[in-house]
Every structure is written in structure tokens, then in C-alpha cells.
Design a protein around this motif. Sequence first.
Motif, PDB file in Angstrom:
ATOM      1  N   TYR A 171      24.714 104.843  70.371  1.00 44.95           N
ATOM      2  CA  TYR A 171      24.832 103.733  69.528  1.00 44.95           C
ATOM      3  C   TYR A 171      24.182 102.332  69.926  1.00 44.95           C
ATOM      4  N   GLU A 172      23.528 101.611  69.030  1.00 42.00           N
ATOM      5  CA  GLU A 172      22.888 100.493  69.495  1.00 42.00           C
ATOM      6  C   GLU A 172      24.123  99.500  69.306  1.00 42.00           C
ATOM      7  N   ASP A 173      23.717  97.984  69.671  1.00 43.02           N
ATOM      8  CA  ASP A 173      24.872  96.904  69.684  1.00 43.02           C
ATOM      9  C   ASP A 173      25.206  97.006  68.183  1.00 43.02           C
ATOM     10  N   ASP A 174      24.394  97.010  67.215  1.00 42.90           N
ATOM     11  CA  ASP A 174      24.809  96.802  65.838  1.00 42.90           C
ATOM     12  C   ASP A 174      25.359  97.791  65.136  1.00 42.90           C
ATOM     13  N   ARG A 180      15.946 108.617  68.293  1.00 44.51           N
ATOM     14  CA  ARG A 180      15.682 109.720  69.102  1.00 44.51           C
ATOM     15  C   ARG A 180      14.516 109.647  70.291  1.00 44.51           C
ATOM     16  N   ARG A 181      13.901 108.675  69.798  1.00 40.50           N
ATOM     17  CA  ARG A 181      12.502 108.370  70.531  1.00 40.50           C
ATOM     18  C   ARG A 181      12.836 107.645  71.777  1.00 40.50           C
ATOM     19  N   LYS A 182      13.995 106.976  72.032  1.00 36.12           N
ATOM     20  CA  LYS A 182      14.458 106.134  73.045  1.00 36.12           C
ATOM     21  C   LYS A 182      15.147 107.105  74.289  1.00 36.12           C
ATOM     22  N   GLU A 183      15.147 106.581  75.551  1.00 34.96           N
ATOM     23  CA  GLU A 183      15.793 107.495  76.354  1.00 34.96           C
ATOM     24  C   GLU A 183      17.283 107.272  76.359  1.00 34.96           C
ATOM     25  N   ILE A 209      24.761 101.573  73.707  1.00 39.56           N
ATOM     26  CA  ILE A 209      23.713 101.898  75.026  1.00 39.56           C
ATOM     27  C   ILE A 209      23.489 100.491  75.790  1.00 39.56           C
ATOM     28  N   GLY A 210      23.918  99.177  75.097  1.00 44.90           N
ATOM     29  CA  GLY A 210      23.714  98.102  75.818  1.00 44.90           C
ATOM     30  C   GLY A 210      24.916  97.436  76.466  1.00 44.90           C
ATOM     31  N   GLY A 211      25.966  98.706  76.546  1.00 42.73           N
ATOM     32  CA  GLY A 211      27.091  98.192  77.214  1.00 42.73           C
ATOM     33  C   GLY A 211      28.210  97.258  76.747  1.00 42.73           C
ATOM     34  N   HIS A 212      28.117  97.212  75.343  1.00 43.04           N
ATOM     35  CA  HIS A 212      29.242  96.511  74.540  1.00 43.04           C
ATOM     36  C   HIS A 212      29.961  97.499  73.805  1.00 43.04           C
TER      37      HIS A 212
END
Length: 251
Positions: A171-174, A180-183, A209-212
Amino acid sequence: MTVDLNADLGESYGNYTIGNDDEIIPLISSANVACGFHAGDPSVMLKTVRLIRESGSTGIGAHPAYPDLMGFGRRYMELSMQEVRALMFYQLGALDGFCRVGGVELNHVKPHGALYNATFKDKELARTIAEAVRDYNPGLKLLGLSNQNLVKAGEEAGLEVRHEVFADRAYEDDGTLVSRRKEGAMITDTDIAVGRVIRMVQEGRVESIGGHDIDIQADSICVHGDGPKALEFVREIRRQLGENGIEIKMM
């Protein structure tokens, strides 16, 4: 405490077999069936509906997508809202026909791939999809990413909605899914995936994925049926949900 466990299935095509549908279906409570645009064909759709009927306890849902067989529906397409509305009706009608012949009722709708992901930013697309579901059959439930545009549009359209979380996606922070293109977008470690699922259900939280830590509503857990560890994920999720006193129940 109860939660739905769903998987994206019916994604074989012609001579090509994808996933372990016959083994996964008895272990889940809801199945999202490809409608021929990103995967599946008439024979696969008929077979999948029969497998679901034989399971006796699995709800069947339509999994409509962009018309993109070569890209498995994971490539974005520039379509007008009128075209999106038409492709929704086409795919819902197709699967509904197999359900009628198979003696089961269509339970819900969950868009696939890029069509699903595009609603994270595109409110008009989310509204068009929700209204198409309502106009086809207002009794269908709409499954969408937790706390995002699709479930909000479904509520505004008067549909029953279910907030979906993913066992095998980051998940992103939002609160949206990592591309899928991102590691790091895909979670392949079973222990990590299942641990995240249990926390999402029990605490309503997931680490981005940002640790939040972000808030999340887990009405239904998704495992991608084409994933290499799909069957292993489903079995372990079932086991650990049971150990934690969480019942799996159709949405």
C-alpha cells in the motif's frame, strides 16, 4: 468477528491454464470470475460457474475489465464513460447468463486490474462503474479498495458496498495500491502476507510501503488467483483466521 475471503478466478483461456481454481474455490467465500475481456472464455466461464455451484458456499461475482486479453487487463485504456458503461453491461450480462444456466445467482461485482486501479484517482470513472452496476441490478454488491473512490461511489449510487484489502499487495501512504511497476509492490512471503491480513482484520491498520500505519476497513480479503503462491496464501490465511477466532463468511 467475520470477514469475506475472495479470489480472482476463471482466468484460464483456451489451452492455457492459469491458477488452481478447483482447489481454491472450496477454501474461499467469494469468487470474482473473469468475464472474457482480460481473461476467460465461454468454456472457462461455464466451468468456473459449475465449480462454484458445486462448492455450495462460495458467492459468485463478476470481474469486468478493460478489453485487453494480451495485457491481462493490466494496461490503462482511454475510454469514454459511455464506453465504460457499455463494457460493464456486456460483461455483467455474459456472466449472469452462465449463472442462470448454472442455477446460481450473481452476488457482487469487482472491477479488474487497470480498470479497478484507475478509480483510485478518477472519481468520474468510479461513479460510472457504480451506476452501471446499479442500473444492471441494484441488488448486486460492489467490491472496491478500502476507503477509496469506488466504494464511496457505490454508496452514493445506493449499492451495498464491501471494502476490500489485499493479502499480496503493498500500500501507498494514501491507502492506494503500489503500482506493479514499482519494486516491493507484490508481497510473496507467506508469513508476512498473512500477518498483515490478521492485523488488517483485527486492528483496521496496515503498514504502507513508506513505513506509515494507515487506517483500513477489511470487509473482504483478496488473494490473486494467478499468483504463484495463491493456494498457499489461501490455506494459511484460513488457518490463521480460524486460530484467531475470525469466521470466514460470504460477503
